[in-house]
Scaffold this motif. Structure first.
Motif, PDB file in Angstrom:
ATOM      1  N   ILE A  78       7.010  61.093  33.705  1.00 16.44           N
ATOM      2  CA  ILE A  78       7.500  61.659  33.613  1.00 16.44           C
ATOM      3  C   ILE A  78       6.696  63.050  32.973  1.00 16.44           C
ATOM      4  N   VAL A 110      11.109  62.949  38.457  1.00 18.61           N
ATOM      5  CA  VAL A 110      11.124  63.524  37.191  1.00 18.61           C
ATOM      6  C   VAL A 110       9.869  63.636  36.558  1.00 18.61           C
ATOM      7  N   SER A 169      21.590  61.163  31.761  1.00 24.15           N
ATOM      8  CA  SER A 169      21.092  63.377  32.207  1.00 24.15           C
ATOM      9  C   SER A 169      20.620  63.277  32.960  1.00 24.15           C
ATOM     10  N   GLY A 170      20.990  64.343  34.229  1.00 25.30           N
ATOM     11  CA  GLY A 170      20.781  64.545  35.739  1.00 25.30           C
ATOM     12  C   GLY A 170      20.978  63.233  36.581  1.00 25.30           C
ATOM     13  N   ALA A 174      10.485  55.558  31.359  1.00 24.21           N
ATOM     14  CA  ALA A 174      10.218  57.429  30.698  1.00 24.21           C
ATOM     15  C   ALA A 174      11.256  57.651  29.929  1.00 24.21           C
ATOM     16  N   PRO A 175      11.417  57.260  28.667  1.00 26.63           N
ATOM     17  CA  PRO A 175      12.832  58.605  28.355  1.00 26.63           C
ATOM     18  C   PRO A 175      12.813  60.088  28.600  1.00 26.63           C
ATOM     19  N   LEU A 176      14.207  60.150  29.047  1.00 26.89           N
ATOM     20  CA  LEU A 176      14.968  60.807  29.111  1.00 26.89           C
ATOM     21  C   LEU A 176      16.289  61.126  27.462  1.00 26.89           C
ATOM     22  N   THR A 196      18.646  75.377  17.701  1.00 29.65           N
ATOM     23  CA  THR A 196      18.861  75.997  19.261  1.00 29.65           C
ATOM     24  C   THR A 196      19.544  78.138  18.759  1.00 29.65           C
ATOM     25  N   VAL A 198      17.881  66.884  27.945  1.00 34.90           N
ATOM     26  CA  VAL A 198      16.626  67.238  28.881  1.00 34.90           C
ATOM     27  C   VAL A 198      16.029  68.270  27.914  1.00 34.90           C
ATOM     28  N   LYS A 230      21.816  76.365  30.556  1.00 37.04           N
ATOM     29  CA  LYS A 230      21.371  77.922  30.561  1.00 37.04           C
ATOM     30  C   LYS A 230      22.451  78.304  32.251  1.00 37.04           C
ATOM     31  N   LEU A 279      23.656  71.942  38.785  1.00 35.21           N
ATOM     32  CA  LEU A 279      22.395  71.184  38.011  1.00 35.21           C
ATOM     33  C   LEU A 279      23.184  69.468  37.771  1.00 35.21           C
ATOM     34  N   ILE A 322      14.137  67.116  36.167  1.00 38.50           N
ATOM     35  CA  ILE A 322      15.041  66.050  36.630  1.00 38.50           C
ATOM     36  C   ILE A 322      15.237  66.360  38.245  1.00 38.50           C
ATOM     37  N   SER A 380      14.568  56.571  31.866  1.00 39.95           N
ATOM     38  CA  SER A 380      14.401  56.789  33.756  1.00 39.95           C
ATOM     39  C   SER A 380      13.382  55.465  34.162  1.00 39.95           C
ATOM     40  N   LEU A 433      16.391  76.014  37.826  1.00 43.88           N
ATOM     41  CA  LEU A 433      17.052  76.530  36.391  1.00 43.88           C
ATOM     42  C   LEU A 433      17.600  78.580  36.657  1.00 43.88           C
ATOM     43  N   LYS A 476      14.711  86.098  21.427  1.00 43.88           N
ATOM     44  CA  LYS A 476      16.161  85.897  21.970  1.00 43.88           C
ATOM     45  C   LYS A 476      16.180  87.359  22.137  1.00 43.88           C
ATOM     46  N   ARG A 514      19.398  71.977  30.094  1.00 51.11           N
ATOM     47  CA  ARG A 514      19.079  72.618  31.211  1.00 51.11           C
ATOM     48  C   ARG A 514      20.747  73.136  31.919  1.00 51.11           C
ATOM     49  N   GLN A 548      22.528  67.819  32.047  1.00 52.51           N
ATOM     50  CA  GLN A 548      21.361  67.567  31.312  1.00 52.51           C
ATOM     51  C   GLN A 548      21.114  68.193  30.441  1.00 52.51           C
TER      52      GLN A 548
END
Lengths: 355, 332, 341
Positions: free
Chosen positions: C280, C249, B15-16, B84-86, B249, B199, B205, B41, C254, B71, C291, A214, B202, B196
């Motif tokens: 996905i 996705v 999400s999204g 499908a999973p988000l 994180t 996922v 960020k 976003l 997304i 999703s 991003l 980082k 995002r 988001q």
């Protein structure tokens, strides 16, 4: 002149887990302050040692990144009886932790032992399995009441280990990953004092490499150098490991070739080593290098990045072992390379086309 | 706070596709802030200027508003939806779950193919049944790319405990709204209802890059360890807000976790320490923005995270509220 | 023939020199400013003073390949993949190796010499090597050093009905679409980027997006397609011949809803077949681009590619043509103010 071995011992015996590196930074700053023009701490804890180049035209900027953090444990829970459950901050092999002495950095520094069930009480089945971190505990030899007085969830636990001299130039201890490279960086600054260099050098002790590189990313964003070189350790040769994955202790610094490395930097550093008769080993990589080089390469507009490594056996254990000659030569090679950098070389780094 | 949390758990926020929850939040906070805007976003930013003009410093407070979702990736001839999973969802735990589509409000049930053992179940074996007869019937209300979330109500159980499907992280959103309404600070407060997160943070960020604050604080949920044979955690429901020291994180600098602990002491609020190596938050993504942003966090302990019935203590919410207000008032 | 030239060029991730030069020769008369960045992405700026949103069109020029990591005493080469390759497909495939692009074959112990149990197991990387015909390590070292690269030795050929097979349609097909698009005139500031290192972690695209700071970004890709026998609809991802696939996705993105819906509408209006990508799994450069900094409105348009990352990949030439048409139609719509950032 800088006493490299002594600095390495001081650095390795200082506790500095990821996110808690200030003690290590202080040791490094004290050891190098006479070698640089400026010392800067940024808002997240990176330490930059700045040595300006000879004044004149615009200076190429080169950043060195040697991470100052080490892998540690952290108190996750205090159990009945005062035994401590732990979380890891960075990747230990839990098998190496059994029976290990540790230092718990609580209200006082407390020595503890990572307990293990004796073979007499273990079943055949149990003995066949490695014990996961989840099942380990630290024993402080105190009552639960006393433990709760002194220790809090979130306190750091480092390996309790004095650094040892082995035969010849070999040394062993905890946190050689990456205090060996930090020492090499200091040796480089010491060497640079004796050389003329045009480039401005930002030698950064980076934070939090062990939990995702980082500090190198944020420091590279801050200094936006023309060239970045990560210094880290790589695996030392041991029996049964493929030759492309491990390098010789005492065989000299290791230079990486791969997608995350700028090809012209690779060739230029190799050429300097040849000119200067510095032994050099080559490591090839096919993707992530798992070092500070990875994030630095793609900061902002992208930064030409190289990686120099010091071979190290038993990585991520309490007895990381290296040959000090590799540390010294890494510092010397870096300094000799830096002395050769000029604006024209930097300009060439974005030219990939043949016209 | 209880009513605010209840209100916030009603809208679906995959999400999204966070527009519905975002609209609810905006309706509540708009009168209390100086400015608001959105980004590419899907983040919602709200600005509350410092009480004096002297300081140019900013504190960014981040609470993610999204939740894990399903999703739609295919619609078959009989109108069943393949999914499908988000975000972090487990196939086996979804069988029989009731879900709602954020965009149209259409409801459905998750079904599974019969020839697979529960433990071997993967998302490719699951589908959503929205009661459609044919593909074209289904496509009136659901398109490929639409997302569904759990559809369960909000309840109070026992003393001071609440249960809901999206307490992760509508509780954090409620705390952020409360701070925007009531807290005072010499720093400009930039509230970010982030998109988001589930996922991979995002939204956080780009928010970190855009705002580049003096200090960032993340409000989120953290699993407690106080149920039978729970995964280990020192957190207990009702023992106070958790001051973040470590999650998957982020390692928080002592300087900032100590500020939060001081704040708790100042208001005599009970608090605990969060060491949660397997829990994610927006903190790590924010920390890495630009030249690095000092980042800290408060977490509300919760049981049954990732299921339709997450449980939180209102006492912990109150403690978080007090700690956050004091922390903000002391920034100078 | 553009697709042949591009797919047969050599360019594993991080070592794109040959393919970059091939593309440069194709584009050098079109750009106002052509340059490479620190990582080696090739950037072509066109019409930058035009009004309208600044658009980044990106396709990655790297491909999955191999790196030689060691040479055995008997002259056989040990290798590791660069990018995601399924080791099960490697045995018995020809490759081109090293700076001189010499032939090699990926060998393993003959099936006759394997125990019945061994034959049921897929071959792992440690059991495979590249044989260049050298008698000894010394002989091999005359041609090859550790760190040298290899790619599949596959010829571009048109087969079946309007299909083509080659290595590296992922993503030389996207590069080809960009090159064809560049030859048309648009009243928009458009930057074409041929990015590096997509296959080893979407590395090249982020710095390009940071440099260009576009209002809109479009990535053209070769994407996964498995519309073959016994695959249920939700396992196919895309259908070959059903037109360009628009991402909804994937593992890293997304998609921006308004932008992807606009692209589908343009296709429908212009009578160009368009499909949605129905999985996905997988990712492309949009994952890094969208991003960047404060976020960038982005979309991905993909050509369905069967056997992606394998030695012989297959596309439909109709899908290719329709992708070229769709991209032009989308740019025209933006030119006319049909979609603004």
């Amino acid at each position: 002149m800088l006493d490299g071995k002594q600095l390495l011992i001081r650095l390795t015996e200082t506790a500095g887990g990821s996110g808690d590196e200030s003690n290590v930074a202080d040791v490094l700053a004290a050891a190098t302050k006479s070698l640089v023009d400026q010392i800067e701490f940024d808002t997240v804890g990176n330490l930059a040692l700045i040595a300006h180049g000879e004044s004149g035209e615009p200076q190429p900027r080169i950043m060195l990144a040697a991470h100052i953090d080490e892998i540690t444990l952290m108190v996750a829970k205090i159990e009945v009886g005062g035994f401590l459950r732990v979380a890891q901050v960075g990747g230990f092999d839990p098998r190496t932790l059994l029976g290990q002495e540790v230092m718990v950095h609580a209200k006082k520094s407390l020595i503890g032992i990572i307990g293990s069930k004796p073979p007499h009480l273990s079943s055949q089945e149990e003995r066949k399995k490695a014990i996961p971190l989840y099942d380990l505990f630290v024993d402080l030899g105190m009552t639960e009441e006393r433990v709760r007085e002194l220790v809090s969830v979130g306190d750091r636990i480092t390996i309790h280990r004095q650094t040892m001299h082995l035969l010849g130039n070999r040394m062993s201890g905890k946190a050689m990953d990456n205090r060996a490279s930090v020492t090499a960086m200091a040796i480089c600054l010491d060497e640079l004092k004796k050389l003329r260099h045009r480039a401005d050098v930002y030698a950064v002790g980076t934070i939090q490499e062990e939990i995702g590189s980082k500090g190198a990313q944020t420091a590279a964003f801050r200094y936006m150098p023309d060239i970045a070189i990560a210094i880290d350790v790589c695996h030392g040769e041991t029996p049964g490991v493929s030759t492309d994955l491990a390098k010789k202790l005492g065989g000299g610094p290791v230079l990486t070739l791969g997608p995350r490395i700028h090809p012209k930097l690779f060739y230029a550093i190799r050429e300097v080593a040849q000119q200067q008769n510095i032994p050099l080993q080559i490591e090839v990589s096919q993707g992530p290098t798992w070092t500070d080089a990875d994030p630095m390469q793609i900061v902002q507009l992208g930064i030409p990045t190289a990686l120099l490594s010091i071979p190290l056996r038993y990585m991520h254990t309490s007895v990381e072992t290296l040959d000090f000659s590799d540390v010294r030569l890494t510092g010397v090679l870096l300094a000799r390379f830096i002395a050769q950098i000029d604006a024209a070389f930097v300009e060439g780094l974005t030219c990939y086309l043949e016209n | 706070m209880k009513d605010l949390i209840r209100t916030l758990t009603v809208p679906s926020g995959p999400s999204g596709d966070e527009f519905a929850i975002k609209e609810s939040i905006l309706r509540i906070v708009e009168p209390h802030v100086d400015e608001w805007y959105e980004d590419v976003l899907g983040n919602l930013y709200v600005i509350k200027k410092a009480r004096s003009e002297i300081s140019e410093k900013t504190v960014m407070i981040v609470a993610h508003m999204d939740e894990p979702a399903l999703s739609v990736i295919d619609i078959d001839e009989d109108g069943f939806l393949r999914i499908a999973p988000l975000g972090p969802l487990h196939a086996a735990s979804l069988v029989g779950a009731r879900v709602v589509f954020a965009r149209t409000g259409r409801r459905g049930v998750v079904g599974a193919e019969h020839n697979v053992a529960l433990k071997d179940l993967e998302f490719s074996h699951l589908f959503i049944d929205i009661g459609a007869q044919t593909q074209s019937d289904a496509m009136r209300d659901v398109q490929i790319g639409d997302a569904a979330t759990f559809a369960y109500g909000f309840e109070e159980v026992g003393n001071q405990l609440i249960v809901g499907h999206a307490l992760d992280n509508r509780v954090g959103c409620a705390l952020l709204i409360d701070a925007l309404q009531h807290a005072q600070s010499d720093y400009t407060i930039v509230g970010v209802f982030s998109a988001q997160k589930e996922v991979g943070s995002r939204g956080a960020k780009v928010a970190g890059h855009r705002i580049h604050p003096t200090i960032a604080l993340v409000l989120d949920i953290s699993p407690s360890g106080d149920t039978p044979k729970a995964e280990r955690s020192s957190l207990t429901l009702g023992a106070g807000v958790a001051v973040k020291v470590l999650d998957a994180t982020m390692v928080v600098s002592k300087k900032w976790s100590n500020h939060l602990i001081e704040a708790a002491k100042n208001v005599s609020a009970s608090y605990q320490i969060e060491v949660a190596p397997r829990t994610t938050s927006d903190a790590g993504a924010i920390f890495l923005a630009q030249s690095g942003i000092p980042t800290c966090g408060l977490a509300i302990p919760a049981r049954y995270v990732g299921t339709p019935s997450q449980m939180v203590s209102l006492a912990d919410v109150t403690s978080a509220q007090q700690v956050l207000h004091n922390f903000l008032s002391l920034l100078s | 023939m553009l697709l042949r030239k591009l797919t047969e060029a050599f360019g594993p991730s991080g070592f794109e020199d040959e393919i970059r030069q091939v593309i440069y020769e194709e584009v050098k008369s079109y750009g106002d400013k052509i340059y490479t960045d620190a990582l080696g992405s090739l950037i072509v700026e066109t019409n930058m003073t035009a009004r309208g949103p600044k658009i980044l069109l990106a396709a990655h020029m790297d491909e999955v390949g191999f790196m030689i990591v060691d040479i055995e005493d008997h002259g056989l080469l040990r290798f590791r993949p660069l990018g995601g390759v399924d080791p099960r497909i490697l045995v018995s495939k020809p490759v081109l190796v090293g700076k001189d692009r010499i032939f090699g074959v990926i060998g393993s112990k003959a099936v006759h010499l394997q125990e019945p149990k061994e034959r049921e197991q897929p071959l792992e990387l440690q059991q495979l090597y590249i044989d260049i015909g050298a008698h000894s390590r010394e002989e091999a070292e005359k041609y090859i050093a550790p760190g040298d690269l290899a790619v599949f030795a596959t010829k571009y050929e048109e087969i079946g009905e309007r299909r083509a097979k080659a290595k590296s349609f992922d993503d030389r097909v996207g590069c080809a679409v960009l090159i064809e698009t560049m030859r048309k005139k648009f009243d928009l500031p458009i930057v074409y980027a041929f990015t590096v290192q997509e296959e080893t972690g979407l590395r090249g695209a982020g710095p390009v997006a940071y440099r260009i700071k576009p209002n809109l970004a479009l990535v053209v890709e070769g994407t996964v397609c498995f519309d073959v026998v016994e695959t249920p609809s939700h396992g196919q991802s895309t259908l070959q011949g059903a037109g360009p696939a628009i991402s909804v996705v994937d593992a890293k993105t997304i998609a921006h809803r308004a932008f992807r819906e606009h692209i589908v509408q343009v296709g429908t209006k212009e009578g160009i077949p368009v499909q949605l990508r129905r999985t996905i799994g997988g990712a492309n450069d949009v994952g890094a681009i969208h991003l960047t900094e404060m976020g960038i409105i982005s979309a991905a348009i993909s050509i369905p590619t069967r056997y992606i990352h394998a030695p012989s990949q297959m596309i439909s030439l109709d899908d290719y043509d329709n992708t070229v048409r769709l991209l032009e139609a989308v740019l025209r719509s933006i030119e006319q103010g049909g979609f603004s950032a």
